[in-house]
Motif scaffolding. Structure first.
Motif, PDB file in Angstrom:
ATOM      1  N   LEU A   9       0.820  -1.035  -0.180  1.00  0.00           N
ATOM      2  CA  LEU A   9      -0.036   0.095  -0.117  1.00  0.00           C
ATOM      3  C   LEU A   9       0.687   1.458  -0.048  1.00  0.00           C
ATOM      4  CD1 LEU A   9      -2.887  -0.804   2.573  1.00  0.00           C
ATOM      5  CD2 LEU A   9      -2.765  -1.439   0.219  1.00  0.00           C
ATOM      6  N   ASP A  10       0.422   2.528  -0.399  1.00  0.00           N
ATOM      7  CA  ASP A  10       0.829   3.666  -0.382  1.00  0.00           C
ATOM      8  C   ASP A  10       1.315   3.986   1.102  1.00  0.00           C
ATOM      9  OD1 ASP A  10      -2.004   3.664  -0.383  1.00  0.00           O
ATOM     10  OD2 ASP A  10      -1.678   5.486   0.537  1.00  0.00           O
ATOM     11  N   ASN A  11       2.478   4.685   1.162  1.00  0.00           N
ATOM     12  CA  ASN A  11       3.040   4.982   2.438  1.00  0.00           C
ATOM     13  C   ASN A  11       3.703   3.858   3.204  1.00  0.00           C
ATOM     14  OD1 ASN A  11       3.412   7.346   4.054  1.00  0.00           O
ATOM     15  ND2 ASN A  11       2.361   6.349   5.730  1.00  0.00           N
ATOM     16  N   SER A  12       3.761   2.691   2.708  1.00  0.00           N
ATOM     17  CA  SER A  12       4.425   1.636   3.340  1.00  0.00           C
ATOM     18  C   SER A  12       6.023   1.445   3.471  1.00  0.00           C
ATOM     19  CB  SER A  12       3.959   0.268   2.855  1.00  0.00           C
ATOM     20  OG  SER A  12       4.065   0.044   1.485  1.00  0.00           O
ATOM     21  N   GLY A  13       6.439   2.166   2.670  1.00  0.00           N
ATOM     22  CA  GLY A  13       8.115   2.471   2.695  1.00  0.00           C
ATOM     23  C   GLY A  13       8.714   1.651   1.466  1.00  0.00           C
ATOM     24  N   LYS A  14       7.937   1.257   0.311  1.00  0.00           N
ATOM     25  CA  LYS A  14       8.572   0.657  -0.923  1.00  0.00           C
ATOM     26  C   LYS A  14       9.982   1.317  -1.378  1.00  0.00           C
ATOM     27  CE  LYS A  14       4.696   0.794  -2.828  1.00  0.00           C
ATOM     28  NZ  LYS A  14       3.939   1.362  -1.923  1.00  0.00           N
ATOM     29  N   THR A  15       9.469   2.807  -1.553  1.00  0.00           N
ATOM     30  CA  THR A  15      10.785   3.594  -2.165  1.00  0.00           C
ATOM     31  C   THR A  15      11.877   3.865  -1.062  1.00  0.00           C
ATOM     32  OG1 THR A  15       9.102   4.604  -3.716  1.00  0.00           O
ATOM     33  CG2 THR A  15      11.370   5.821  -3.300  1.00  0.00           C
ATOM     34  N   SER A  16      11.413   3.860   0.086  1.00  0.00           N
ATOM     35  CA  SER A  16      12.263   4.064   1.221  1.00  0.00           C
ATOM     36  C   SER A  16      13.189   2.913   1.164  1.00  0.00           C
ATOM     37  CB  SER A  16      11.892   4.468   2.400  1.00  0.00           C
ATOM     38  OG  SER A  16      11.016   5.711   2.358  1.00  0.00           O
ATOM     39  N   ILE A  17      12.917   1.757   1.218  1.00  0.00           N
ATOM     40  CA  ILE A  17      13.342   0.451   1.207  1.00  0.00           C
ATOM     41  C   ILE A  17      14.583   0.621  -0.134  1.00  0.00           C
ATOM     42  CG2 ILE A  17      13.498  -1.909   0.853  1.00  0.00           C
ATOM     43  CD1 ILE A  17      10.816  -1.745   2.661  1.00  0.00           C
ATOM     44  N   ILE A  18      14.068   0.860  -1.274  1.00  0.00           N
ATOM     45  CA  ILE A  18      15.141   0.711  -2.372  1.00  0.00           C
ATOM     46  C   ILE A  18      16.040   1.906  -2.289  1.00  0.00           C
ATOM     47  CG2 ILE A  18      15.047   1.189  -4.935  1.00  0.00           C
ATOM     48  CD1 ILE A  18      13.875  -1.456  -3.942  1.00  0.00           C
ATOM     49  N   GLU A  19      15.533   2.886  -1.840  1.00  0.00           N
ATOM     50  CA  GLU A  19      16.763   4.129  -1.614  1.00  0.00           C
ATOM     51  C   GLU A  19      17.746   3.580  -0.782  1.00  0.00           C
ATOM     52  OE1 GLU A  19      16.991   7.047  -3.490  1.00  0.00           O
ATOM     53  OE2 GLU A  19      15.580   5.965  -4.569  1.00  0.00           O
ATOM     54  N   LYS A  20      17.241   3.144   0.292  1.00  0.00           N
ATOM     55  CA  LYS A  20      18.051   2.600   1.550  1.00  0.00           C
ATOM     56  C   LYS A  20      19.102   1.630   0.886  1.00  0.00           C
ATOM     57  CE  LYS A  20      19.766   3.327   5.582  1.00  0.00           C
ATOM     58  NZ  LYS A  20      20.221   4.432   5.848  1.00  0.00           N
ATOM     59  N   MET A  21      18.512   0.550   0.270  1.00  0.00           N
ATOM     60  CA  MET A  21      19.323  -0.425  -0.457  1.00  0.00           C
ATOM     61  C   MET A  21      20.452   0.077  -1.171  1.00  0.00           C
ATOM     62  SD  MET A  21      16.385  -3.435  -1.442  1.00  0.00           S
ATOM     63  CE  MET A  21      15.941  -4.512  -0.110  1.00  0.00           C
ATOM     64  N   LYS A  22      20.214   1.077  -2.024  1.00  0.00           N
ATOM     65  CA  LYS A  22      20.952   1.860  -2.873  1.00  0.00           C
ATOM     66  C   LYS A  22      22.080   2.428  -2.282  1.00  0.00           C
ATOM     67  CE  LYS A  22      19.073   3.764  -6.551  1.00  0.00           C
ATOM     68  NZ  LYS A  22      17.967   4.611  -7.169  1.00  0.00           N
ATOM     69  N   LEU A  23      21.646   3.124  -1.095  1.00  0.00           N
ATOM     70  CA  LEU A  23      22.867   3.641  -0.304  1.00  0.00           C
ATOM     71  C   LEU A  23      23.700   2.579   0.426  1.00  0.00           C
ATOM     72  CD1 LEU A  23      20.603   6.761   1.549  1.00  0.00           C
ATOM     73  CD2 LEU A  23      22.221   6.919  -0.211  1.00  0.00           C
ATOM     74  N   GLN A  24      23.058   1.699   0.955  1.00  0.00           N
ATOM     75  CA  GLN A  24      23.843   0.752   1.668  1.00  0.00           C
ATOM     76  C   GLN A  24      25.008   0.085   0.888  1.00  0.00           C
ATOM     77  OE1 GLN A  24      20.850  -1.991   3.117  1.00  0.00           O
ATOM     78  NE2 GLN A  24      20.891  -1.125   5.116  1.00  0.00           N
ATOM     79  N   THR A  25      24.497  -0.005  -0.437  1.00  0.00           N
ATOM     80  CA  THR A  25      25.400  -0.725  -1.351  1.00  0.00           C
ATOM     81  C   THR A  25      26.387   0.115  -2.355  1.00  0.00           C
ATOM     82  OG1 THR A  25      23.546  -0.716  -3.161  1.00  0.00           O
ATOM     83  CG2 THR A  25      23.979  -2.775  -1.437  1.00  0.00           C
TER      84      THR A  25
END
Ligand SMILES: Nc1nc2c(ncn2[C@@H]2O[C@H](COP(=O)(O)OP(=O)(O)OP(=O)(O)O)[C@@H](O)[C@H]2O)c(=O)[nH]1
Ligand SMILES: [Mg+2]
Length: 202
Positions: A27-43
């Motif tokens: 659902l909207d606001n669940s954090g999908k984009t945040s997860i992708i962005e964090k994965m990209k930053l982590q790696t």
């Protein structure tokens, strides 16, 4: 630097060069984009935007990230969870090799809406047998998490609550796993990605 290839640590020995599509829904606001962005930053992966995971804006339609690493090419479809865009999800079912389903653990009222969307996905022929990784995002953290993590949405549901609310134990046609996560700190993202890698690397 491809973020999923590094994130998953895929071995050249185990993996033939091929494309791997992963669909990220919830659902909207669940954090999908945040997860992708964090994965990209982590790696150290390339960034679609110069912003942190806690500065994301609602996705319109969907975003696509494509990258290659170690002979593996990944394409990640980050779908909007807003109701008016949810009919876009199914257009990517056939090409997806796996699904990440993100749940906002603090959004108790809409857990039943998430379940309806999940049930529709699970009945799709185009997703038959494909692995589902559930991120219980914004999770009420387990005790071994750091003090910082414990501050994240204390009233949120636990991953066990979410698994029960989504009736995950009734899923018998798909490999699945649920992992508590915090997209702002990155906690849980590696664990979830490691589980998914077992299926994508076969
Ligand atoms: N406290 C907390 N906030 C989070 C977490 N993950 C995401 N958020 C916040 O939740 C809000 C929504 O995050 P998004 O990543 O835009 O959610 P989304 O699922 O991509 O939303 P749509 O694109 O609208 O479908 C943002 O304000 C994020 O900063 C988390 O683990 N903990
Ligand atoms: Mg988004």
């Amino acid at each position: 630097m491809g973020f999923f290839a590094r994130l998953f640590g895929l071995s050249k020995k185990k993996t033939k060069a091929r494309d791997v599509n992963v669909l990220i829904v919830g659902l909207d606001n669940s954090g999908k984009t945040s997860i992708i962005e964090k994965m990209k930053l982590q790696t150290g992966g390339s960034r679609r935007r110069a912003q942190g995971a806690n500065e994301v804006t609602p996705t319109v339609g969907f975003n696509v990230d494509t990258f290659s690493k170690g002979g593996v090419a990944f394409t990640v479809f980050d779908m909007s969870g807003a109701g008016r865009y949810r009919n876009l999800w199914e257009q990517h079912y056939r090409e997806a090799k796996a699904v990440m389903f993100v749940v906002d653990s603090a959004d108790k009222l809409r857990l039943c809406v998430a379940k309806d969307e999940l049930d529709a996905m699970l009945s799709s022929r185009d997703l038959r047998g494909k692995p589902f990784l559930f991120f219980a995002n914004k999770a009420r953290p387990p005790s071994h998490w750091s003090p910082y993590d414990r501050m994240d949405v204390p009233a949120a549901l636990s991953p066990v609550d979410i698994a029960q609310g989504l009736s995950l134990d009734e899923i018998d046609q798909h490999p699945w796993q649920i992992v508590p996560s915090n997209a702002l700190t990155g906690t849980g993202l590696q664990e979830g990605a490691d589980w998914l890698t077992n299926f994508l690397a076969k």
